[in-house]
Design an enzyme around this catalytic site. Sequence first.
Site, PDB file in Angstrom:
ATOM      1  N   PRO A  44       0.792  -1.225   0.000  1.00  0.00           N
ATOM      2  CG  PRO A  44      -0.127  -1.074   2.140  1.00  0.00           C
ATOM      3  CD  PRO A  44       0.581  -2.014   1.214  1.00  0.00           C
ATOM      4  CG  ASN A  45      -0.279   4.290   1.365  1.00  0.00           C
ATOM      5  OD1 ASN A  45      -1.297   4.747   0.856  1.00  0.00           O
ATOM      6  ND2 ASN A  45      -0.248   3.795   2.588  1.00  0.00           N
ATOM      7  NE  ARG A 101       3.434   7.318   1.357  1.00  0.00           N
ATOM      8  CZ  ARG A 101       3.902   6.170   1.810  1.00  0.00           C
ATOM      9  NH1 ARG A 101       4.400   5.272   0.992  1.00  0.00           N
ATOM     10  NH2 ARG A 101       3.880   5.892   3.086  1.00  0.00           N
ATOM     11  CE1 TYR A 114       8.651   4.970   2.455  1.00  0.00           C
ATOM     12  CE2 TYR A 114       7.308   6.922   2.829  1.00  0.00           C
ATOM     13  CZ  TYR A 114       7.704   5.655   3.195  1.00  0.00           C
ATOM     14  OH  TYR A 114       7.172   5.073   4.301  1.00  0.00           O
ATOM     15  CG  ASN A 133       8.375  -2.003   0.017  1.00  0.00           C
ATOM     16  OD1 ASN A 133       7.799  -2.060   1.098  1.00  0.00           O
ATOM     17  ND2 ASN A 133       8.992  -0.921  -0.403  1.00  0.00           N
ATOM     18  CB  ALA A 177       1.508   0.048   6.124  1.00  0.00           C
ATOM     19  CG  ASP A 211       0.057 -17.356   8.000  1.00  0.00           C
ATOM     20  OD1 ASP A 211       1.167 -17.459   8.556  1.00  0.00           O
ATOM     21  OD2 ASP A 211      -1.020 -17.284   8.641  1.00  0.00           O
ATOM     22  CD  GLU A 264      10.729  -7.347   5.435  1.00  0.00           C
ATOM     23  OE1 GLU A 264      10.147  -6.443   6.035  1.00  0.00           O
ATOM     24  OE2 GLU A 264      11.156  -8.386   5.994  1.00  0.00           O
ATOM     25  CG  HIS A 266      11.037  -2.218   4.267  1.00  0.00           C
ATOM     26  ND1 HIS A 266       9.666  -2.141   4.176  1.00  0.00           N
ATOM     27  CD2 HIS A 266      11.316  -3.407   4.835  1.00  0.00           C
ATOM     28  CE1 HIS A 266       9.141  -3.249   4.684  1.00  0.00           C
ATOM     29  NE2 HIS A 266      10.133  -4.038   5.079  1.00  0.00           N
ATOM     30  NE  ARG A 283       9.732   6.175   8.349  1.00  0.00           N
ATOM     31  CZ  ARG A 283       8.756   5.974   7.481  1.00  0.00           C
ATOM     32  NH1 ARG A 283       8.836   5.012   6.585  1.00  0.00           N
ATOM     33  NH2 ARG A 283       7.678   6.741   7.496  1.00  0.00           N
TER      34      ARG A 283
END
Length: 151
Positions: free
Chosen positions: A13-14, A21, A26, A78, A81, A91, A102, A104, A111
């Site tokens: 998301p986002n 943003r 970012y 990624n 949130a 899962d 993973e 980010h 943060r």
Amino acid sequence: MNKKFHILIINGPNLNLLGTREIDNYGIKSLEDIIKDLYILSNELNVKLSHFQSNAEYMLIDVIHNAKKKDVDFIIINPAAFTHTSISIRDALLAVNIPCIEVHISNIFSRESFRHISYISDIALGMICGFGHYGYFYALRMAVKKLLMSN
């Protein structure tokens, strides 16, 4: 290499708002530009690349479930949130048993404290965070290296 490896990049998301943003966290590059550059790199590395982004948790889970049917060899994710909240995504990754990294863009450990928890990191081969959009490129190169080593 005989088989052309298939790597799936999943963004949560986002991330569709990258470039507009929270620039300090970012950066200014849009997700479309990042993915376009990743496709260029994937061609250089001779791998098939697919990408999916959604703000909906169930859609991310469906894409993970379908990854097995689509012969995906590696997932770069990624979860955004959902990193800190989604046992369902965790899962799903465990269920398909496809290796993953993973990623980010920001350093989640510098943060807010709630961002220090990841439901994905302990099942991933590794986590890359804090290097901006370059983390995706590091992850793609590492995914190819891992796949080559395992075949």
